[in-house]
Write an enzyme that holds these catalytic residues in place. Structure first.
Site, PDB file in Angstrom:
ATOM      1  N   ASP A 232     -22.921  40.671  17.653  1.00 35.14           N
ATOM      2  CA  ASP A 232     -21.830  40.591  18.678  1.00 35.14           C
ATOM      3  C   ASP A 232     -22.187  41.451  19.702  1.00 35.14           C
ATOM      4  O   ASP A 232     -22.549  42.674  19.409  1.00 35.14           O
ATOM      5  CB  ASP A 232     -20.416  40.912  17.958  1.00 35.14           C
ATOM      6  CG  ASP A 232     -19.352  40.429  18.951  1.00 35.14           C
ATOM      7  OD1 ASP A 232     -18.886  39.159  18.749  1.00 35.14           O
ATOM      8  OD2 ASP A 232     -18.934  41.232  19.809  1.00 35.14           O
ATOM      9  N   ASN A 240     -17.580  40.875  31.324  1.00 34.01           N
ATOM     10  CA  ASN A 240     -17.225  39.611  32.161  1.00 34.01           C
ATOM     11  C   ASN A 240     -16.295  39.717  33.218  1.00 34.01           C
ATOM     12  O   ASN A 240     -16.209  39.280  34.191  1.00 34.01           O
ATOM     13  CB  ASN A 240     -16.514  38.650  31.168  1.00 34.01           C
ATOM     14  CG  ASN A 240     -17.925  37.638  30.755  1.00 34.01           C
ATOM     15  OD1 ASN A 240     -18.877  37.657  31.450  1.00 34.01           O
ATOM     16  ND2 ASN A 240     -17.686  36.914  29.515  1.00 34.01           N
ATOM     17  N   HIS A 245     -18.376  35.729  34.943  1.00 29.73           N
ATOM     18  CA  HIS A 245     -18.960  35.023  33.848  1.00 29.73           C
ATOM     19  C   HIS A 245     -20.512  34.552  34.209  1.00 29.73           C
ATOM     20  O   HIS A 245     -21.194  34.233  33.353  1.00 29.73           O
ATOM     21  CB  HIS A 245     -18.015  33.722  33.683  1.00 29.73           C
ATOM     22  CG  HIS A 245     -16.789  34.115  33.011  1.00 29.73           C
ATOM     23  ND1 HIS A 245     -16.569  34.486  31.742  1.00 29.73           N
ATOM     24  CD2 HIS A 245     -15.645  33.988  33.313  1.00 29.73           C
ATOM     25  CE1 HIS A 245     -15.341  34.514  31.498  1.00 29.73           C
ATOM     26  NE2 HIS A 245     -14.666  34.449  32.445  1.00 29.73           N
ATOM     27  N   ASP A 249     -23.266  35.194  31.510  1.00 33.82           N
ATOM     28  CA  ASP A 249     -24.154  34.353  31.001  1.00 33.82           C
ATOM     29  C   ASP A 249     -25.664  34.714  30.969  1.00 33.82           C
ATOM     30  O   ASP A 249     -26.563  34.436  30.101  1.00 33.82           O
ATOM     31  CB  ASP A 249     -24.070  32.970  31.771  1.00 33.82           C
ATOM     32  CG  ASP A 249     -22.837  32.372  31.624  1.00 33.82           C
ATOM     33  OD1 ASP A 249     -22.018  32.573  30.564  1.00 33.82           O
ATOM     34  OD2 ASP A 249     -22.239  31.237  32.374  1.00 33.82           O
ATOM     35  N   GLU A 275     -19.869  35.397  22.081  1.00 34.66           N
ATOM     36  CA  GLU A 275     -20.789  36.268  22.325  1.00 34.66           C
ATOM     37  C   GLU A 275     -21.342  36.534  20.984  1.00 34.66           C
ATOM     38  O   GLU A 275     -22.150  37.750  21.017  1.00 34.66           O
ATOM     39  CB  GLU A 275     -20.399  37.649  23.244  1.00 34.66           C
ATOM     40  CG  GLU A 275     -19.320  38.134  22.276  1.00 34.66           C
ATOM     41  CD  GLU A 275     -17.923  38.039  22.627  1.00 34.66           C
ATOM     42  OE1 GLU A 275     -16.987  38.756  22.455  1.00 34.66           O
ATOM     43  OE2 GLU A 275     -17.639  36.855  22.924  1.00 34.66           O
TER      44      GLU A 275
END
Length: 570
Positions: A232, A240, A245, A249, A275
């Site tokens: 994670d 973010n 975002h 990404d 994630e």
């Protein structure tokens, strides 16, 4: 998607079976013509009956061939060497056709077109390569019959005519094979779309579970280990929120690339959700898996991500949890759960680290009667349910066990006392299984009824572990960990030394962690504030000697405690 492909293959085999059945019926006609050609039968004589016997035998043989073929046409997908079986079938049909063509006027036979059926079915089943091989063998057979049985003194007209027929065989195999190839590539592309995560280009959640199930089934048969890594991204929500975002990404894509580049060809890397990623490592021990996980963690830590200097720890990092089948889990569900627990352990304990799965209950199993093992497994499941309902409880229990071990060492507890304290710390909140998620996570003040409900969790916890004789020594810790030294606690209002010594220890570490952790209804206190609270409540809520000893533990291990309670968000 695999089921759809499997159903398609089954239907193709059904069609092929029908075509080959027709071929066998044609063979029956050839056999019939062979025995009754040049006869104009109205009334059958004895000799005619004798001639029918071979025909009947031939028909039975053809029927038997058909039955065998129909069996294999539905079952051969289960064979590992199904390709070899298909080649054998094609050769058998070529042999049958060759014999029948020879006995039915050889080079002048009108049944040479039978080879076209086998060319078509072979190409549909196995593709252009095998189709071309079958068409070549068929062509050589036809031309060989023409050369052997034809008129070699003059121009062999049959040979010349059959050159065209053979060209049709080869052209049919090539065209049909090319179409099958295009369709196969199209199917593979669709399969990739169904199995691959579009953003990170690793496998998706659904494929992960399908693959894990198959790999574990194989490992169980071969008695080999399978390791699972859950990973994670630390503070990903913070990244973010800070950069948006789209930048997030890009981080996900990079992490996916690093994971794929860090494992073997046979390992499975999948995006588990958000994630979070998962890596399946077949035939890999826990020791080897830890090495791989640490290598991945180091590689991510070294990678230069845009804007990582503004992350809470100054870098984009990941936490990883490791579990291994069958040592730490006996099935797919347990393996996933164990890896997830190990991951959360890594997240709680300062992040940017690798943790292997560990449970106090696994240690506890060694100390209880064999007949109660199943009950301990059930208790483990109940704790998992509590963790899902209330993530605070999970981290709280893990930290309280750690605090209790440190304080127990400080106070010089015996080995037996340490075990009891550790087990009691792990199970002290198990009674929360009966408390609703809404109450556990309520941000506002609890109503009187909700408060009374919450106060029942010590008694509920005792009811759960009562059947286990080996756990009777931890009943006081579970039942009385909310008692106060001044007698104003619950559920029994015990006072002073009426509260067992180990329970008084648990009360101090339990309260300290509650004060220094984020709760739905309150923010965490600093260590300095929590220490002042311990001192202020010494002699009233807490045993003053135990509280003072724990304050010394906190001051001696402040850096370690910072790591334990740093978790506030993923």
């Amino acid at each position: 998607m695999n089921k759809i492909i499997s159903n398609r293959q089954k239907k193709v085999f059904e069609i092929v079976s029908i075509v080959k059945l027709i071929c066998l019926l044609f063979c029956g006609i050839i056999v019939f013509n062979y025995f009754f050609r040049d006869k104009n039968i109205i009334i059958m004589t004895n000799n005619d009956y004798l001639n029918v016997i071979p025909l009947g035998v031939g028909t039975l043989v053809i029927a038997l061939i058909y039955i065998i073929w129909m069996f294999f046409s539905t079952e051969k997908l289960k064979f590992k060497n199904s390709r070899l079986l298909q080649i054998t079938e094609d050769l058998i049909f070529i042999l049958i056709f060759s014999i029948l063509i020879v006995v039915s006027e050889a080079h002048e036979s009108q049944y040479k077109l039978l080879f076209l059926f086998i060319v078509i079915t072979s190409t549909i089943q196995s593709g252009i390569k095998q189709g071309m091989v079958v068409s070549t063998i068929s062509s050589m057979t036809v031309l060989g019959i023409d050369l052997i049985y034809g008129d070699n003194t003059n121009v062999n007209q049959h040979f010349e005519n059959d050159l065209i027929l053979c060209s049709i065989f080869i052209l049919t195999a090539w065209l049909l094979g090319y179409y099958v190839k295009i369709e196969k590539e199209y199917t593979e592309n669709l399969t990739n779309l169904a199995n691959i995560d579009g953003l990170t280009e690793v496998y998706n959640h659904r494929f992960f579970h399908d693959a894990l199930k198959k790999i574990l089934e194989k490992a169980d048969k071969e008695k080999s280990p399978v390791s699972l890594i859950f990973t994670d991204i630390d503070y990903f929500k913070h990244y973010n929120d800070l950069y948006g975002h789209q930048k997030g990404d890009e981080v996900l894509r990079t992490i996916g690339f690093i994971l794929k580049s860090s494992v073997r060809a046979g390992d499975i890397v999948a995006r588990y959700g958000g994630e979070e990623f998962a890596i399946i490592l077949p035939n890999t021990s826990e020791k080897d898996c830890l090495y791989v996980a640490e290598r991945i963690r180091t590689e991510v830590e070294r990678w230069e991500f845009e804007g990582e200097e503004n992350q809470p720890n100054g870098q984009v990092t990941i936490s990883l949890g490791v579990a291994t089948f069958p040592d730490k889990a006996s099935n797919e569900i347990e393996l996933v759960k164990s890896s997830d627990d190990a991951l959360y352990r890594a997240k709680f304990f300062n992040k940017n680290r690798v943790e292997t799965y560990y449970s106090v209950l696994e240690e506890l199993k060694k100390d209880i009667e064999a007949e109660h093992i199943d009950l301990i497994t059930s208790i483990k499941t109940l704790i998992s349910v509590i963790n899902i309902k209330d993530r605070y409880t999970y981290g709280h229990v893990e930290r309280v066990v750690m605090f209790a071990k440190l304080l127990g060492n400080k106070l010089g507890l015996t080995e037996e006392e340490m075990k009891t304290l550790k087990y009691g710390a792990y199970l002290h909140d198990i009674g929360k299984i009966n408390i609703s998620k809404d109450v556990l996570n309520k941000k506002m003040r609890l109503t009187d009824d909700e408060w009374e409900m919450l106060k029942q969790h010590p008694a509920n916890g005792v009811d759960l572990i009562k059947p286990v004789e080996s756990l009777k020594q931890i009943i006081p810790l579970i039942l009385h960990h909310h008692e106060r030294y001044d007698g104003r606690g619950y559920p029994s209002g015990l006072k002073g030394n009426d509260i067992s010594y180990l329970t008084r220890i648990l009360t101090v570490v339990d309260s300290f962690d509650a004060m220094t952790s984020n709760r739905p209804y309150s923010n965490r206190k600093t260590y300095e504030d929590a220490i002042e609270e311990l001192r202020r409540c010494s002699g009233t809520q807490f045993d003053s000697k135990i509280a003072e000893a724990f304050i010394e533990v906190v001051q001696e291990n402040k850096d370690k405690f910072d790591n334990l309670t740093l978790f506030s968000e993923k």
